[in-house]
Design a protein around this motif. Structure first.
Motif, short mmCIF file in Angstrom:
data_model
loop_
_atom_site.label_atom_id
_atom_site.label_comp_id
_atom_site.label_asym_id
_atom_site.label_seq_id
_atom_site.Cartn_x
_atom_site.Cartn_y
_atom_site.Cartn_z
N ASP A 180 0.62 -1.39 0.38
CA ASP A 180 0.04 0.05 -0.16
C ASP A 180 0.90 1.29 -0.39
OD1 ASP A 180 -2.02 -1.79 0.04
OD2 ASP A 180 -3.05 -1.28 1.98
N VAL A 181 0.56 2.53 -1.10
CA VAL A 181 0.90 3.68 -0.62
C VAL A 181 0.57 4.24 0.35
CG1 VAL A 181 2.04 5.27 -1.19
CG2 VAL A 181 2.29 3.40 -2.19
N LYS A 182 0.96 5.30 1.46
CA LYS A 182 -0.18 5.82 2.31
C LYS A 182 -0.22 7.42 2.02
CE LYS A 182 -2.25 7.52 6.31
NZ LYS A 182 -2.95 8.78 5.37
N LEU A 183 -0.66 8.05 1.32
CA LEU A 183 -0.54 9.56 0.75
C LEU A 183 -1.19 10.53 2.07
CD1 LEU A 183 -3.15 8.73 -2.46
CD2 LEU A 183 -0.65 8.29 -2.38
N ASP A 184 0.08 11.13 1.62
CA ASP A 184 0.28 12.80 2.44
C ASP A 184 -1.31 13.28 2.57
OD1 ASP A 184 2.48 11.53 3.50
OD2 ASP A 184 3.88 13.59 2.57
N GLY A 185 -2.36 13.25 0.81
CA GLY A 185 -2.57 14.52 0.77
C GLY A 185 -4.16 13.08 0.56
N THR A 186 -5.29 13.73 -0.25
CA THR A 186 -5.95 12.07 -1.01
C THR A 186 -6.19 12.47 -2.47
OG1 THR A 186 -7.60 13.52 -0.36
CG2 THR A 186 -7.28 12.64 1.08
N MET A 187 -6.86 10.82 -3.32
CA MET A 187 -7.00 10.97 -4.76
C MET A 187 -8.34 10.40 -4.83
SD MET A 187 -4.37 8.62 -7.40
CE MET A 187 -2.58 9.55 -7.38
N ALA A 188 -8.43 10.74 -6.12
CA ALA A 188 -9.62 10.14 -6.55
C ALA A 188 -9.18 9.81 -7.40
CB ALA A 188 -10.82 11.89 -6.99
N PHE A 189 -10.19 8.86 -7.95
CA PHE A 189 -9.96 8.05 -8.96
C PHE A 189 -10.63 7.35 -9.64
CE2 PHE A 189 -7.94 4.91 -5.75
CZ PHE A 189 -8.58 3.71 -6.32
N ARG A 190 -10.65 6.85 -11.28
CA ARG A 190 -11.49 5.95 -11.25
C ARG A 190 -11.69 4.27 -11.31
NH1 ARG A 190 -15.57 9.35 -11.57
NH2 ARG A 190 -14.58 10.59 -13.39
N ALA A 191 -12.07 3.36 -11.25
CA ALA A 191 -11.69 1.52 -11.14
C ALA A 191 -11.03 1.28 -12.30
CB ALA A 191 -12.89 1.60 -10.54
N GLY A 192 -9.98 0.81 -12.35
CA GLY A 192 -8.91 0.49 -14.12
C GLY A 192 -8.00 0.94 -13.81
#
Lengths: 119, 347
Positions: free
Chosen positions: B124-136
């Motif tokens: 896993d990568v624990k991000l300093d911020g957050t990311m929105a992404f689409r599945a795939g």
């Protein structure tokens, strides 16, 4: 005119493509069942060898590199393709598939036809 | 610095940082330039520059076989600029950058590294911020001390998250692979750039889904299953998954896949295709909710799907020969239109 024999009608199975050397020019011959067609051997997008990357189905040719597609009878592009297929004239002479290769057909990969785009 | 990107259809002015990949600068500024792998393999992001204006950081990238260097062609994903310049991009820009979400750089730390098989690990990568992404979708990942980015598809899916999960297969001699499997990567800092990729799942399409994965290509498919399950997709529509590996010891995510099957209440089938061995007698009793077959995954797909493709949307991920073989099956036998086929080829 420079009609030359590319292959025999039995050399290309229905719904397949095969590349032949026609007097030093590589030509891709397709068998549509009721008709033969002949194209330059490279995809107009990124020069992928269509003999390997091309799939024929239902009268459509698809390059599996980026799913560019064309109507095999007219060469017309289907989305997402951006350029049509070039075609050689073909006629049958008995069992011989004859292709008119007066000039080698090549795609303009470098956009040299477009003055706007050139530096 | 400022890069002027000229395409036949539109021009873009892109702010690019020192040392930044030109493709990444363009994508994060909203210029939907052509690309596929974003990491040097596919050649799709080729462009032209005047002599000396750009510098390639990976001359022998597999994608450079598509280039004519004497014409100033270069891969945007592998090149940087050091002063204002102008580049030409052939081909049509896409309708949107990447699933409608602009990619960005995020810092994070590697955590929860665990082995899934003898040569596949998850982390896993624990991000300093957050990311929105689409599945795939995928991100490009970079670590300090290793040149270049690697592309990894997200395994998980949430609308927005501070944690990204990945799987990696051990590659003998691979720089990132050695760092991950032989080093001490736990808690080490990483940089990710994303989200990337247009092979995305959209529940509002409302169609059956067909997913075909080879090896670690299952990553993006897991993300699609996570989203589709959460979205209630299988209440109305069917799903079929074909997951190709060499043998039983190479299978991973059995529990997660079994869980998706249970939650889909009969509308999801998962078949594991073993390319190099017969299905052992114990497989079915050990994993009662999964199906097993022997053969290359595209051939197993062909045999099992037969005439049942309907108007499904297909997702394909894996090594290029596996993806190309599968695309042939989907086009010739499935008669699926190009718009219903989404793929990720990674070398």
């Amino acid at each position: 005119m420079a009609w030359k024999k590319a292959c025999s009608v039995n050399d290309v199975a229905v719904d397949t493509l095969r590349k032949f050397d026609v007097g030093g020019v590589g030509v891709l011959v397709a068998n549509l069942g009721d008709e033969f067609k002949a194209y330059p051997p490279a995809c107009p997008h990124m020069e992928e060898p269509l003999e390997q990357s091309g799939v024929c189905s239902g009268g459509l040719l698809t390059c599996t590199k980026h799913l560019w597609q064309w109507d095999m009878r007219t060469g017309e592009q289907r989305a997402p393709a951006e350029k049509p297929l070039l075609m050689y004239d073909v006629r049958l002479d008995g069992d011989d598939v004859m292709v008119n290769v007066e000039h080698e057909l090549e795609y303009e990969y470098e956009e040299e036809d477009d003055d706007d785009f050139e530096w | 610095m400022k890069i002027t990107v000229r395409t036949k259809h539109q021009n873009y002015t892109v702010a690019c940082n020192e040392g930044e990949r030109i493709l990444y600068a363009a994508l994060r500024s909203g210029a939907p330039l052509p690309y596929e792998c974003a990491t040097g393999t596919c050649g799709t992001c080729k462009a032209r520059a005047r002599p000396g204006d750009v510098r390639s950081h990976w001359q022998s990238a597999p994608g450079s076989s598509y280039l004519k260097p004497e014409r100033g062609e270069f891969l945007m994903c592998q090149s940087t600029a050091h002063a204002d310049c102008e580049i030409l991009v052939p081909g049509k820009p896409a309708a949107e950058v990447a699933g409608g979400l602009l990619p960005e750089y995020l810092k994070g730390a590697l955590c929860d590294l665990r082995m899934l098989t003898h040569d596949v690990a998850a982390f896993d990568v624990k991000l300093d911020g957050t990311m929105a992404f689409r599945a795939g979708q995928f991100v490009a990942v970079r670590t300090a001390g290793l040149e270049g980015y690697r592309a990894y598809s997200m395994v998980n899916h949430d609308e927005r998250t501070d944690r990204l999960s990945f799987v990696v297969k051990r590659l003998p001699g691979g720089g990132f692979s050695n760092w991950l499997f032989d080093g001490s990567p736990q808690n080490q800092p990483l940089e990710v750039f994303g989200p990337l990729g247009r092979a995305t799942y959209d529940p509002s399409e409302g169609k059956d889904i067909l997913c075909i994965a080879g090896g670690s290509g299952i990553a993006g498919i897991m993300s699609i299953l996570a989203h589709s399950t959460r979205a209630g997709h299988f209440e109305q529509h069917r799903g079929r998954v074909f997951f190709g590996v060499r043998g039983m010891r190479d299978v991973f995510f059995h529990e997660e896949l079994s869980d998706f099957v249970t939650r889909a209440g009969g509308n999801l089938e998962v078949t594991i295709a073993l390319s190099d061995e017969e299905v052992p007698a114990s497989a079915q009793s050990d994993y009662p909710r999964l199906g097993f077959a022997t053969g290359m995954v595209h051939l197993v797909t062909s045999e099992r799907m037969s005439d049942q493709y309907g108007d499904a949307v297909a997702f394909v991920a894996g090594p290029p020969p596996m993806v190309d073989g599968t695309l042939r099956v989907l086009i010739v036998e499935g008669r699926l239109p190009a718009s219903s086929i989404r793929y990720d080829k990674f070398g």
